[in-house]
Design an enzyme around this catalytic site. Structure first.
Site, PDB file in Angstrom:
ATOM      1  CE  LYS A 136       6.992  12.277  37.814  1.00  0.00           C
ATOM      2  NZ  LYS A 136       7.889  12.104  38.978  1.00  0.00           N
ATOM      3  CE1 TYR A 175       5.191   9.894  35.349  1.00  0.00           C
ATOM      4  CE2 TYR A 175       5.735  11.098  33.343  1.00  0.00           C
ATOM      5  CZ  TYR A 175       6.134  10.463  34.513  1.00  0.00           C
ATOM      6  OH  TYR A 175       7.469  10.406  34.845  1.00  0.00           O
TER       7      TYR A 175
END
Length: 273
Positions: free
Chosen positions: A152, A148
């Site tokens: 991002k 994750y």
């Protein structure tokens, strides 16, 4: 194509069926913006607070159709807010390759697809603003959230490059990185299973509980909506904004000044690892 004589700004928000995206859409609607939200299955949403369109950020044909509909109805798109995203947790070693690919398809390649589709329209308009919703997690490699963080973080860096490439077209782009907000992201997150035979069983299990507690105790998404509105009103938005708990924002600054090992120990202590 319809010519929009009104000064009302047209905003397109991906992933607007719940959480931060929905809060941004509701707030901007209250501020007299014309909002188009998107989700993969808008027909499942009862009484949407603004117009919803079908759009899956992993499928180019749905992106093209949604953007074409907005242009046909309004003649322009003033602001694109790339909010659609998915959570993913797990020891990287035990996270299936296909789940890693899915996370990047939604969190990174998806926003790029939407940006590519909207840029020709914004160039015709000779103006536009693109806001990418990233995450404070994108500034650091977090344990059991490494994929994750990476997805991002990749969008954060790509935005920096885009800003310089778009400077001649009066198209602005920025990142807004939220910390923990009280949304349903944990419910839709992919969790690598906590396996009884895993060497990561105890630390991963404990970290997972802590992550869910942080989300449950998170800030009201309305704060993100107000922050996004302030950015829209800025003449020259910065490249990066952070919204959330003071400590979470402060941690990004600490990463710049602390030695790597000291910062790593700080994260290990936070996650009780």
């Amino acid at each position: 194509m319809k010519t929009n004589a009104s000064s009302q700004k047209i905003v397109l928000i991906t992933g607007a069926s719940s959480g931060i995206g929905k809060s941004i859409g509701e707030y901007l609607s209250e501020q007299n913006y014309k909002v188009y939200g998107t989700s993969r299955n808008p027909s499942k949403i009862t009484h949407p607070p603004f117009k919803m369109l079908a759009l899956d950020v992993t499928k180019k044909e749905t992106i093209a159709a949604a953007i074409a509909q907005v242009i046909t109805e309004e003649g322009k798109i003033d602001v694109l807010i790339n909010n659609a995203g998915v959570g993913i947790t797990g020891p990287i070693e035990e996270t299936p390759d296909e789940e890693i690919a899915k996370a990047f398809e939604t969190n990174y390649f998806g926003p790029i697809k939407v940006i590519k589709a909207v840029l020709p329209e914004m160039r015709k308009q000779k103006k536009g603003l693109i806001i990418n919703i990233t995450s404070i997690a994108g500034y650091m490699g977090l344990p059991y959230r490494g994929i994750y963080s990476a997805s991002k973080g990749a969008l954060e860096l790509t935005t920096e490059a885009f800003r310089m490439e778009l400077k001649d077209f009066n198209i602005k782009m920025t990142n807004v990185a939220p910390g923990d907000f009280a949304t349903n992201i944990a419910a839709g997150r992919y969790h690598a299973p906590v396996r009884d035979d895993s060497p990561y069983k105890e630390p991963y299990g404990n970290t997972l509980k802590l992550m869910d507690q942080d989300v449950d105790a998170g800030k009201d998404p309305l704060l993100m909506a107000k922050a996004v509105h302030r950015i829209i009103l800025e003449k020259e938005p910065r490249g990066h904004y952070k919204v959330g708990e003071a400590l979470q924002k402060f941690s990004v600054g600490l990463k710049r000044i602390l030695p790597d090992k000291v910062y790593e120990k700080m994260l290990l202590k936070h996650y009780k690892l």
